[in-house]
Design a protein around this motif. Structure first.
Motif: not given
Lengths: 253, 238
Positions: A245, A235-239, A248-251, A209
């Protein structure tokens, strides 16, 4: 974004002994903007940051190939003076590391080292640097008190003041808020945004963040490779890359 | 909100609840249109009443989607696909809720017309209603399958809705010219047709949001539809 490229990295490889820590990194860092490096631990982002002011020179087993150009000068060429390079490319570390001396002396340390002796001139630099790091109002009445008496957040801003006192062009920040509380973090982030109008800032952060909040460009590293580079908003809306992806989405990470 | 889960798993759980709410909303919106048309066709006042009562449920789910989406944003700071999905769901819930409202408008007309003998047998209006139901269904399927190509295809189906709307309009105008007593009912039926036409527009919005969620790109449904034949229209006036 139509900014000049301040730093150009070409085919950068870095080895610690036999282990390759950076693989073929190629990117550009725009002038007077904040570039954030993100990625899981051990991905090479701090190693890469330390290449920009040749901090890795101190590690004996470290070997580098490729090029880093700052203002079109190869910083690894024999003609480059690393001391002068580090004046031009300042650094702020994870934990605030003020010297065990007064606030004033901390900021004046660099300029004195570079030969500034005149008291009036030093006073001016100290005030300007402390204002530049948004600390002046809080410390102007206690400039000769020990720097270690300041709070963690103030100490970190003091370190930023110390970095900008030698008038660098680039400021490297290695997780500058990881040891700070949320309020102090917010102040430093605000400062980073402010600094970007005069300096080129490269920041390594574990806090995604934070990268989203402060940077113009985000670079994602994974296992020594640069996976994706782009405007932070993108990068933060459409990597584009699946791995970005997932990270940043914590996968993973 | 679940407290015992953190991080990715907790976010996934929240997203799946949000997603299910949207599916539920979609099913109810489809149902509203379907039942309203049926009520109109059969003059079934009870069914029309049921559609009108059912609207509260749609409003409630829309509200709940809105609240949950904001809570997820506040608590998880979602990014990338997660963020696009939440933004799309927020928009789509509004479109579905409006489709439900249009069902209610039709149900109200059905109630009024139930007392009268229809001036013509209803054929094209139910056909339009059926088409809308199918489009909503496919639009939700494209969303579930994360299939932007399918979503684009559905946009072009809206052309058929517009054609039916125009055809119904022309037919009713003729009936009004034949006999002024037809005017009131014909006007009501035109309103029904127009409500269905607008429902079609909301379905194309659903598709636009699905494309955005999948690709991160905003598209305009109109670019996947037949070009407007403006010359033909203006030619008619001469």
């Amino acid at each position: 974004m139509d900014r000049k490229d301040k730093i150009i990295v070409e085919n950068l490889n870095l080895f610690y002994g036999e282990t390759q820590a950076l693989k073929n990194i190629a990117l550009t860092v725009p002038e007077k903007a904040v570039t954030a490096l993100i990625g899981p631990s051990g991905c090479g982002k701090s190693t890469f940051l330390r290449c920009i002011n040749r901090m890795n020179d101190f590690i004996a087993s470290c070997r580098i190939t490729g090029k880093i150009l700052i203002d079109e000068n190869d910083i690894y060429s024999p003609e480059t003076d690393p001391i002068e390079l580090r004046r031009k490319v300042g650094m702020v570390f994870q934990r605030p590391n003020p010297f065990p001396m007064s606030i004033y002396d901390n900021v004046a340390y660099g300029p004195r080292l570079h030969g500034v002796k005149d008291k009036g001139k030093l006073d001016e630099i100290v005030e300007k640097s402390l204002k530049g790091s948004a600390l002046w109002d809080e410390v102007k009445d206690k400039l000769h008190k020990p720097a270690t008496a300041l709070s963690g957040g103030q100490q970190q801003r003091l370190c930023i003041a110390r970095a900008i006192a030698v008038e660098p062009e680039v400021i490297l920040m290695d997780e500058p808020t990881s040891a700070l509380d949320p309020m102090a973090t917010a102040r430093v982030e605000e400062l980073v945004r402010m600094l970007s109008s005069s300096y080129t800032v490269v920041i390594v952060t574990h806090n995604m963040q934070q990268a989203a909040r402060v940077s113009d460009i985000t670079v994602f590293f994974l296992m020594g490779e640069m996976i994706e580079y782009g405007p932070t908003q993108q990068i933060f809306t459409s990597p584009k890359d699946r791995r970005t992806e997932d990270y940043i989405t914590g996968r993973f990470g | 909100m679940t407290n015992h889960l953190t991080g990715r798993k907790a976010l996934d759980k929240e997203l799946s609840t949000l997603y299910n709410k949207l599916m539920k909303l979609g099913a109810l919106a489809e149902d509203a249109i379907n039942k309203a048309i049926w009520a109109l066709k059969k003059g079934d006042t009870n069914l029309a009443e049921e559609v009108m009562q059912g609207d509260d449920k749609l409003d409630e789910i829309t509200q709940s989607i809105n609240e949950q989406a904001l809570e997820i944003i506040a608590r998880f700071q979602p990014v990338a696909m997660d963020l696009r999905m939440i933004a799309s769901i927020l928009h789509m819930s509004v479109d579905l809720e409006r489709i439900g409202d249009l069902g209610v408008s039709i149900a109200k007309i059905a109630k009024v017309l139930s007392r009268e003998k229809l001036i013509k047998p209803l054929i094209d209006i139910p056909r339009m209603g059926e088409k809308i139901r199918e489009m909503v269904d496919l639009a939700l399927k494209a969303f579930v399958d994360k299939n932007p190509d399918e979503a684009k295809k559905i946009c072009s189906m809206d052309d058929e809705i517009d054609d039916l709307d125009k055809q119904i309009f022309r037919e009713l105008v003729v009936l009004m010219m034949e006999n002024p007593r037809n005017i009131e009912q014909a006007m009501q039926l035109i309103l029904v047709s127009r409500a269905l036409e607008r429902a079609g527009d909301h379905v194309t919005n659903l598709c636009e949001h699905t494309v955005y969620m999948c690709t991160g790109k905003f598209i305009r449904a109109s670019s996947y539809r037949r070009r407007l034949e403006r010359t033909e229209e203006s030619g008619k006036r001469d």
